[in-house]
Design an enzyme around this catalytic site. Structure first.
Site, PDB file in Angstrom:
ATOM      1  N   CYS A 119      74.804  52.153  36.329  1.00 14.88           N
ATOM      2  CA  CYS A 119      73.412  52.622  36.340  1.00 14.88           C
ATOM      3  C   CYS A 119      73.274  54.082  35.911  1.00 14.88           C
ATOM      4  O   CYS A 119      72.170  54.541  35.621  1.00 14.88           O
ATOM      5  CB  CYS A 119      72.785  52.404  37.707  1.00 14.88           C
ATOM      6  SG  CYS A 119      72.826  50.686  38.224  1.00 14.88           S
ATOM      7  N   HIS A 252      66.619  57.048  38.169  1.00 17.78           N
ATOM      8  CA  HIS A 252      67.065  55.654  38.068  1.00 17.78           C
ATOM      9  C   HIS A 252      66.208  54.818  39.013  1.00 17.78           C
ATOM     10  O   HIS A 252      65.943  55.209  40.150  1.00 17.78           O
ATOM     11  CB  HIS A 252      68.543  55.561  38.442  1.00 17.78           C
ATOM     12  CG  HIS A 252      69.021  54.152  38.584  1.00 17.78           C
ATOM     13  ND1 HIS A 252      68.754  53.189  37.642  1.00 17.78           N
ATOM     14  CD2 HIS A 252      69.734  53.538  39.562  1.00 17.78           C
ATOM     15  CE1 HIS A 252      69.294  52.041  38.040  1.00 17.78           C
ATOM     16  NE2 HIS A 252      69.877  52.223  39.197  1.00 17.78           N
ATOM     17  N   ASN A 282      65.532  46.698  39.093  1.00 22.62           N
ATOM     18  CA  ASN A 282      66.596  47.621  38.695  1.00 22.62           C
ATOM     19  C   ASN A 282      67.227  47.090  37.404  1.00 22.62           C
ATOM     20  O   ASN A 282      67.882  46.051  37.419  1.00 22.62           O
ATOM     21  CB  ASN A 282      67.618  47.704  39.833  1.00 22.62           C
ATOM     22  CG  ASN A 282      68.771  48.649  39.537  1.00 22.62           C
ATOM     23  OD1 ASN A 282      68.964  49.083  38.402  1.00 22.62           O
ATOM     24  ND2 ASN A 282      69.546  48.959  40.561  1.00 22.62           N
TER      25      ASN A 282
HETATM   26  O1  UT7 Z   1      71.590  50.628  40.827  1.00 22.33           O
HETATM   27  C1  UT7 Z   1      72.651  51.132  41.567  1.00 22.33           C
HETATM   28  C2  UT7 Z   1      72.201  51.679  42.792  1.00 22.33           C
HETATM   29  N1  UT7 Z   1      71.819  50.624  43.737  1.00 22.33           N
HETATM   30  C3  UT7 Z   1      71.070  50.968  44.733  1.00 22.33           C
HETATM   31  O2  UT7 Z   1      70.656  52.102  44.795  1.00 22.33           O
HETATM   32  C4  UT7 Z   1      70.808  49.978  45.840  1.00 22.33           C
HETATM   33  C5  UT7 Z   1      70.921  50.684  47.156  1.00 22.33           C
HETATM   34  N2  UT7 Z   1      70.685  49.859  48.316  1.00 22.33           N
HETATM   35  C6  UT7 Z   1      69.452  49.391  48.625  1.00 22.33           C
HETATM   36  O3  UT7 Z   1      68.508  49.578  47.881  1.00 22.33           O
HETATM   37  C7  UT7 Z   1      69.277  48.678  49.942  1.00 22.33           C
HETATM   38  O4  UT7 Z   1      70.439  48.857  50.715  1.00 22.33           O
HETATM   39  C8  UT7 Z   1      68.975  47.174  49.786  1.00 22.33           C
HETATM   40  C9  UT7 Z   1      67.579  46.983  49.233  1.00 22.33           C
HETATM   41  C10 UT7 Z   1      69.992  46.516  48.903  1.00 22.33           C
HETATM   42  C11 UT7 Z   1      69.032  46.484  51.157  1.00 22.33           C
HETATM   43  O5  UT7 Z   1      68.097  47.107  52.041  1.00 22.33           O
HETATM   44  P1  UT7 Z   1      68.546  47.488  53.515  1.00 22.33           P
HETATM   45  O6  UT7 Z   1      67.365  48.030  54.182  1.00 22.33           O
HETATM   46  O7  UT7 Z   1      69.770  48.365  53.404  1.00 22.33           O
HETATM   47  O8  UT7 Z   1      68.881  46.081  54.129  1.00 22.33           O
HETATM   48  P2  UT7 Z   1      70.274  45.473  54.664  1.00 22.33           P
HETATM   49  O9  UT7 Z   1      71.191  45.190  53.525  1.00 22.33           O
HETATM   50  O10 UT7 Z   1      70.784  46.329  55.779  1.00 22.33           O
HETATM   51  O11 UT7 Z   1      69.758  44.096  55.265  1.00 22.33           O
HETATM   52  C12 UT7 Z   1      68.827  44.058  56.331  1.00 22.33           C
HETATM   53  C13 UT7 Z   1      68.474  42.612  56.665  1.00 22.33           C
HETATM   54  C14 UT7 Z   1      69.689  41.731  56.882  1.00 22.33           C
HETATM   55  O12 UT7 Z   1      69.384  40.857  57.930  1.00 22.33           O
HETATM   56  P3  UT7 Z   1      69.918  41.131  59.414  1.00 22.33           P
HETATM   57  O13 UT7 Z   1      71.416  41.176  59.298  1.00 22.33           O
HETATM   58  O14 UT7 Z   1      69.335  42.452  59.811  1.00 22.33           O
HETATM   59  O15 UT7 Z   1      69.400  39.980  60.186  1.00 22.33           O
HETATM   60  C15 UT7 Z   1      69.799  40.956  55.600  1.00 22.33           C
HETATM   61  O16 UT7 Z   1      70.407  39.706  55.772  1.00 22.33           O
HETATM   62  O17 UT7 Z   1      67.746  42.022  55.587  1.00 22.33           O
HETATM   63  C16 UT7 Z   1      68.354  40.787  55.213  1.00 22.33           C
HETATM   64  N3  UT7 Z   1      68.151  40.578  53.790  1.00 22.33           N
HETATM   65  C17 UT7 Z   1      67.119  39.895  53.268  1.00 22.33           C
HETATM   66  N4  UT7 Z   1      66.079  39.269  53.844  1.00 22.33           N
HETATM   67  C18 UT7 Z   1      65.186  38.689  53.041  1.00 22.33           C
HETATM   68  C19 UT7 Z   1      68.932  41.022  52.762  1.00 22.33           C
HETATM   69  N5  UT7 Z   1      68.407  40.638  51.594  1.00 22.33           N
HETATM   70  C20 UT7 Z   1      67.290  39.945  51.874  1.00 22.33           C
HETATM   71  C21 UT7 Z   1      66.319  39.307  51.093  1.00 22.33           C
HETATM   72  N6  UT7 Z   1      65.276  38.693  51.696  1.00 22.33           N
HETATM   73  N7  UT7 Z   1      66.378  39.303  49.731  1.00 22.33           N
END
Ligand code: UT7
Length: 325
Positions: A119, A252, A282
């Site tokens: 990225c 980005h 993204n």
């Molecule tokens: O391009 C390169 C750079 N990339 C980035 O900058 C991405 C950086 N990371 C992020 O943007 C975020 O970490 C994400 C958007 C990927 C994830 O957000 P988060 O707030 O960190 O969520 P998480 O991964 O901690 O997941 C929280 C909850 C989990 O459930 P539990 O364990 O709390 O019950 C996941 O299973 O959200 C759940 N979850 C979803 N629920 C519905 C994860 N993906 C989804 C989904 N729909 N698509």
């Protein structure tokens, strides 16, 4: 007289198939994968993304974006003496997507190569093109970010497949007696390679390992918000400027929360940030030139303004380019 580089044209292209969060959620539900528009919007700001048709490659998207950038710069493809394509989703293992793009543009002879910094790829590519122009190795460069990330997504992993889309953005960078690009920064730290990767490779005629994207989202998020404000400050310091001199931040486009956090740390109002993640998702190396082109074409980014581009991605890589339009 010192030789600088300057952006003289921007262009972008998105494939026609647009999927809203609801469209994608319905598609994933067929395989029992649950997600929702609410979750995706709240955690990322993404509302839609574009997916290329199966027979469309990164070089096809790059070609359309390049044509728009060349027209904006009032140049022909034959005027270009350097092509760099930033991509992590190349058409083939080799030759490079840049040479394929060169052929599709109907030209030959000038150097053409891919640059892979995920990225951060477009930032790296622009910094390399700027250095080549400053040294006289090139005078009119085509710098492209092009991706078909839909090809490397695991549609059983809802934590990643809802985040990415396809697209391309391009700029023409020309030698100039006035800047142009004011300062650049490129960084990498390979110890974080595992938190965002596609671990598979081609060997013995087979794909070894997993050919889909793996990401530890929270770890990437934490690193991203840490490095982005720092790299913005250091590129500004290099040019003898401060946050107050920035007219536009073009970050980005991975997650609206990362962009807002960076803008807040830099004391830049949300009205100074070009945001496309809601509509494009993204698009990795394509996201910055896509957002830049959107800002230029809708008239927000004006000639003479100071623009800060910054990116972060797999590797771990990060960087920034500060420029006058
Ligand atoms: O391009 C390169 C750079 N990339 C980035 O900058 C991405 C950086 N990371 C992020 O943007 C975020 O970490 C994400 C958007 C990927 C994830 O957000 P988060 O707030 O960190 O969520 P998480 O991964 O901690 O997941 C929280 C909850 C989990 O459930 P539990 O364990 O709390 O019950 C996941 O299973 O959200 C759940 N979850 C979803 N629920 C519905 C994860 N993906 C989804 C989904 N729909 N698509």
């Amino acid at each position: 007289m010192r030789r600088f580089s300057r952006i003289t044209g921007t262009g972008s292209y998105l494939p026609p198939r647009r999927l809203t969060n609801a469209d994608l959620a319905a598609q994933l539900a067929v395989d029992g994968i649950e997600t929702s528009d609410e979750w995706i919007v709240e955690r990322t700001g993404i509302r839609a993304r574009y997916f290329a048709a199966p027979d469309v490659t990164a070089s096809d998207l790059a070609l359309e974006a390049s044509r728009h950038a060349l027209t904006a710069a009032d140049l022909q493809a034959s005027d270009i003496d350097l092509i760099i394509v930033a991509t992590s989703t190349p058409d083939m293992v080799f030759p490079s997507t840049a040479t394929i793009l060169q052929h599709k543009l109907g030209v030959a002879g000038c150097p053409a190569f891919d640059l892979q910094a995920v990225c951060s790829g477009f930032i790296y590519a622009l910094a390399v093109a700027d250095a080549m122009i400053q040294t006289g190795a090139a005078s009119k460069a085509l710098v492209v970010g092009a991706e078909v990330f839909s090809r490397i997504l695991d549609f059983k992993d809802r934590g990643t497949c809802v985040l990415f889309g396809d697209g391309a953005g391009a700029v023409v960078l020309e030698a100039s007696t006035t800047p142009g690009i004011l300062a650049t920064e490129m960084h990498a730290d390979g110890k974080h390679m595992g938190i965002l990767c596609v671990p598979g490779n081609v060997s013995g005629g087979k794909i070894l390992g997993d050919p889909t994207l793996k990401m530890d989202g929270p770890a990437v998020f934490k690193l991203a918000v840490g490095v982005l404000a720092d790299v913005a400050r250091s590129v500004l310091a290099k040019a003898g400027l401060t946050e107050a001199d920035v007219d536009w931040l073009v970050p980005h486009q991975a997650n609206i929360r990362i962009m807002q956090s960076t803008a807040k740390k830099l004391k830049l109002g949300d009205d100074k940030v070009i945001v496309t993640v809601h509509d494009h998702g993204n698009t990795s190396a394509a996201s910055i030139p896509l957002a830049l082109d959107v800002g230029v074409r809708d008239g927000r980014i004006q000639p003479g303004q100071t623009v800060l581009l910054e990116g972060v991605g797999g590797g771990f890589t990060w960087g920034a380019v500060l420029l006058k339009m």
